[in-house]
Structures are given as C-alpha cells and as structure tokens.
Design a protein around this motif. Sequence first.
Motif, PDB file in Angstrom:
ATOM      1  N   PHE A 236      -1.061  -4.879   6.336  1.00  0.00           N
ATOM      2  CA  PHE A 236      -0.527  -4.364   7.599  1.00  0.00           C
ATOM      3  C   PHE A 236      -1.530  -4.512   8.750  1.00  0.00           C
ATOM      4  CE2 PHE A 236       2.384  -1.958   4.729  1.00  0.00           C
ATOM      5  CZ  PHE A 236       3.562  -2.510   5.223  1.00  0.00           C
ATOM      6  N   VAL A 237      -2.815  -4.512   8.445  1.00  0.00           N
ATOM      7  CA  VAL A 237      -3.817  -4.778   9.481  1.00  0.00           C
ATOM      8  C   VAL A 237      -3.640  -6.198  10.019  1.00  0.00           C
ATOM      9  CG1 VAL A 237      -6.277  -5.119   9.925  1.00  0.00           C
ATOM     10  CG2 VAL A 237      -5.526  -3.116   8.651  1.00  0.00           C
ATOM     11  N   VAL A 238      -3.536  -7.149   9.093  1.00  0.00           N
ATOM     12  CA  VAL A 238      -3.342  -8.550   9.481  1.00  0.00           C
ATOM     13  C   VAL A 238      -2.005  -8.727  10.202  1.00  0.00           C
ATOM     14  CG1 VAL A 238      -3.067 -10.903   8.622  1.00  0.00           C
ATOM     15  CG2 VAL A 238      -4.806  -9.414   7.631  1.00  0.00           C
ATOM     16  N   SER A 239      -0.959  -8.067   9.678  1.00  0.00           N
ATOM     17  CA  SER A 239       0.355  -8.156  10.289  1.00  0.00           C
ATOM     18  C   SER A 239       0.344  -7.633  11.721  1.00  0.00           C
ATOM     19  CB  SER A 239       1.367  -7.377   9.448  1.00  0.00           C
ATOM     20  OG  SER A 239       2.651  -7.426  10.012  1.00  0.00           O
ATOM     21  N   SER A 240      -0.393  -6.549  11.966  1.00  0.00           N
ATOM     22  CA  SER A 240      -0.481  -5.979  13.318  1.00  0.00           C
ATOM     23  C   SER A 240      -1.139  -6.961  14.280  1.00  0.00           C
ATOM     24  CB  SER A 240      -1.272  -4.672  13.283  1.00  0.00           C
ATOM     25  OG  SER A 240      -0.615  -3.695  12.513  1.00  0.00           O
ATOM     26  N   LEU A 241      -2.208  -7.603  13.834  1.00  0.00           N
ATOM     27  CA  LEU A 241      -2.895  -8.576  14.687  1.00  0.00           C
ATOM     28  C   LEU A 241      -1.975  -9.751  15.029  1.00  0.00           C
ATOM     29  CD1 LEU A 241      -6.385  -8.631  12.908  1.00  0.00           C
ATOM     30  CD2 LEU A 241      -5.851  -7.607  15.128  1.00  0.00           C
ATOM     31  N   CYS A 242      -1.254 -10.230  14.016  1.00  0.00           N
ATOM     32  CA  CYS A 242      -0.373 -11.384  14.243  1.00  0.00           C
ATOM     33  C   CYS A 242       0.833 -11.014  15.107  1.00  0.00           C
ATOM     34  CB  CYS A 242       0.099 -11.937  12.894  1.00  0.00           C
ATOM     35  SG  CYS A 242      -1.222 -12.670  11.905  1.00  0.00           S
ATOM     36  N   ASN A 243       1.417  -9.839  14.855  1.00  0.00           N
ATOM     37  CA  ASN A 243       2.531  -9.391  15.694  1.00  0.00           C
ATOM     38  C   ASN A 243       2.081  -9.158  17.127  1.00  0.00           C
ATOM     39  OD1 ASN A 243       4.685  -9.376  13.814  1.00  0.00           O
ATOM     40  ND2 ASN A 243       3.993  -7.434  12.966  1.00  0.00           N
ATOM     41  N   GLY A 244       0.831  -8.701  17.276  1.00  0.00           N
ATOM     42  CA  GLY A 244       0.272  -8.509  18.612  1.00  0.00           C
ATOM     43  C   GLY A 244       0.153  -9.822  19.371  1.00  0.00           C
ATOM     44  N   LEU A 245      -0.177 -10.902  18.644  1.00  0.00           N
ATOM     45  CA  LEU A 245      -0.279 -12.224  19.277  1.00  0.00           C
ATOM     46  C   LEU A 245       1.080 -12.664  19.821  1.00  0.00           C
ATOM     47  CD1 LEU A 245      -1.673 -14.935  19.889  1.00  0.00           C
ATOM     48  CD2 LEU A 245      -1.193 -15.623  17.525  1.00  0.00           C
ATOM     49  N   ILE A 246       2.138 -12.501  19.022  1.00  0.00           N
ATOM     50  CA  ILE A 246       3.473 -12.895  19.467  1.00  0.00           C
ATOM     51  C   ILE A 246       3.927 -12.023  20.639  1.00  0.00           C
ATOM     52  CG2 ILE A 246       5.875 -13.217  18.780  1.00  0.00           C
ATOM     53  CD1 ILE A 246       3.916 -15.155  17.461  1.00  0.00           C
ATOM     54  N   ALA A 247       3.608 -10.728  20.576  1.00  0.00           N
ATOM     55  CA  ALA A 247       3.972  -9.825  21.673  1.00  0.00           C
ATOM     56  C   ALA A 247       3.262 -10.228  22.964  1.00  0.00           C
ATOM     57  CB  ALA A 247       3.613  -8.387  21.301  1.00  0.00           C
ATOM     58  N   ALA A 248       1.995 -10.629  22.849  1.00  0.00           N
ATOM     59  CA  ALA A 248       1.237 -11.063  24.029  1.00  0.00           C
ATOM     60  C   ALA A 248       1.842 -12.339  24.615  1.00  0.00           C
ATOM     61  CB  ALA A 248      -0.224 -11.294  23.647  1.00  0.00           C
ATOM     62  N   GLN A 249       2.251 -13.265  23.742  1.00  0.00           N
ATOM     63  CA  GLN A 249       2.895 -14.492  24.228  1.00  0.00           C
ATOM     64  C   GLN A 249       4.214 -14.187  24.933  1.00  0.00           C
ATOM     65  OE1 GLN A 249       3.232 -17.157  20.791  1.00  0.00           O
ATOM     66  NE2 GLN A 249       1.884 -18.572  21.859  1.00  0.00           N
ATOM     67  N   LEU A 250       4.967 -13.255  24.372  1.00  0.00           N
ATOM     68  CA  LEU A 250       6.245 -12.915  24.980  1.00  0.00           C
ATOM     69  C   LEU A 250       6.045 -12.367  26.394  1.00  0.00           C
ATOM     70  CD1 LEU A 250       9.208 -11.532  23.031  1.00  0.00           C
ATOM     71  CD2 LEU A 250       8.795 -10.645  25.314  1.00  0.00           C
ATOM     72  N   LEU A 251       5.012 -11.560  26.578  1.00  0.00           N
ATOM     73  CA  LEU A 251       4.703 -11.045  27.920  1.00  0.00           C
ATOM     74  C   LEU A 251       4.242 -12.178  28.835  1.00  0.00           C
ATOM     75  CD1 LEU A 251       2.805  -7.746  26.983  1.00  0.00           C
ATOM     76  CD2 LEU A 251       5.090  -7.937  28.005  1.00  0.00           C
ATOM     77  N   PHE A 252       3.441 -13.090  28.292  1.00  0.00           N
ATOM     78  CA  PHE A 252       2.902 -14.198  29.091  1.00  0.00           C
ATOM     79  C   PHE A 252       4.016 -15.127  29.564  1.00  0.00           C
ATOM     80  CE2 PHE A 252       1.018 -18.452  29.505  1.00  0.00           C
ATOM     81  CZ  PHE A 252       0.001 -18.183  30.416  1.00  0.00           C
ATOM     82  N   TYR A 253       4.996 -15.381  28.668  1.00  0.00           N
ATOM     83  CA  TYR A 253       6.098 -16.292  29.004  1.00  0.00           C
ATOM     84  C   TYR A 253       7.349 -15.539  29.478  1.00  0.00           C
ATOM     85  CZ  TYR A 253       3.467 -19.969  26.560  1.00  0.00           C
ATOM     86  OH  TYR A 253       2.510 -20.879  26.171  1.00  0.00           O
ATOM     87  N   TRP A 254       7.170 -14.312  29.933  1.00  0.00           N
ATOM     88  CA  TRP A 254       8.312 -13.442  30.251  1.00  0.00           C
ATOM     89  C   TRP A 254       9.306 -14.096  31.220  1.00  0.00           C
ATOM     90  CZ3 TRP A 254       9.646  -9.040  27.863  1.00  0.00           C
ATOM     91  CH2 TRP A 254      10.666  -8.267  28.435  1.00  0.00           C
TER      92      TRP A 254
END
Length: 266
Positions: A236-254
């Motif tokens: 879940f630590v790794v999953s949080s980091l990876c999900n955070g990356l996708i969330a950051a991209q979604l904000l960047f490409y909003w």
Amino acid sequence: MRAVNQCRSGEPGGSYFCNMAAEADGPLKRVLVPILLPEKCYDQILVQWDLLHVPCLKILLSKGLGLGIVAGSLLVKLPQVFKILGAKSAEGLSVKSVMLELVALTGTMVYSIVNNFPFSSWGEALFLMLQTVTICFLVLLYRGQTVKGVAFLACYALVLLVLLSPLTPLAVVTLLQASNVPAVVMGKLLQAATNYRNGHTGQLSAITVFLLFGGSLARIFTSIQETGDPLMAGTFVVSSLCNGLIAAQLLFYWNAEAPHKKKKEQ
C-alpha cells in the motif's frame, strides 16, 4: 474503572452506573462487537468509560477507516465505468495497466482470504476487482475485440477459482502477493507513460483516481493495525506513491483535451 468499582462496593450512585453499563450491553454491543471493537475494548470504552484508552482507540479508528474504505470501494471505479460507457470509448486507458492492476487486486484478495485477515482490512479489493474486470472487458469491447473480452472473463474466473482452491500452495499465494509491488509500479508507470505520450488523460475519471489515492494512503495505517503484515503494508505504500503520480498528472493535464474533441469543436 469507577463504574465497575461502584457496582461491586455499593457506593452511592453505583446503581446509576450499573444501569448504564447494563444498557450498554444491549443492542449497541451487538452492533459494535466485533464489527468495530473487540469485546475487551468495548468494555474498556463504554462500560468503564476509559475514553482515552489509546490501543482501543487505534483499533476503533482502524476498523472505522477500513469499513469506510470497503463501503467507498463499491463506488470508486463506477465513475470510470460510466465515463467509458458514456463516451463509448476507452481512449487514454492503457489495457496493460488495467490488467496489471487487476493482478495486484487479485493477489491482495486471495492472500488475505487464505490468511484469514479481517474483511475490513481487505474487503475493497473484492469490489475493486469486480469493477476492474468490468473496465478490462469494456476496454477490449470498445477496441473491437469482443471475443477476446469474453475469453478474458472466462479465463480470469477459472484462474480465480484455482487460486482460492486447496490445490494452490500457500507459497504460490504469497508469491502472488509479493508480485503486487512490481505489478502496481509497472501498471501505473504504463498509464503515466500513456498520459505523457497523449498529452492528456483521456477517459480517466478524476473521482476514481483521487479516491484510489486516498484509499491507498488510509490502507497503510489499517494494514499495519489490523494485519501486522509488512508485505501488505509495503504494497500500500508503493500503491500510494504510484496513485499519487497519476493524480498529479491528472491535475497537470486538467485542461488538456483529446485531439478528436478539438476537431469536433472546430
């Protein structure tokens, strides 16, 4: 402890506290034990009124979070499903990423069932698995690969039955859970690469992405508290980091739009 002592010693006012304790042992106890609290913690908090008992409060918080995540997981990926159905397109979704996410969810679910972990510590994996299977099928369907999609559903059901049967050794199940970390990393990196290459996030649902990110963060605490399994917590630590990356991209490409949408507007 005062309520218990008063009941035993017959101090003035003791009957009042005894009545409260007796009432607490009614319907409320049947609801809370063992869903949210073990019986000893129920007695500690609601019978002895030790409201600052840290170990029991941690259990209550963990159980509450876990059940909240499980309940929320019923809806986490539905926005993604509806977005694909509404657009009649799976553009922007990496089928390999979705498949790897399914492998990770399946590993967590099977590993938890075999080890008899509390449902509140892994239940969302079951509901997310069902929704992810649906997304996998829709991706193949809208790519014109309906036969392949039906074959995928049949093969996945067969594999799941074998994994949950006594035929599968515990070592294999543990290895499947251990493979979650590379599966999660590869899956999210493939999706991140697809987003970067396209310059937009396509049919990715913002609600789904952010709920997955928040849920994986909360699961770090609940997995440590309820299972004590470092393999689960690390996943879940790794999953949080990876999900955070996708969330950051979604904000960047909003505000970015898919090319076909731009053409339609011109």
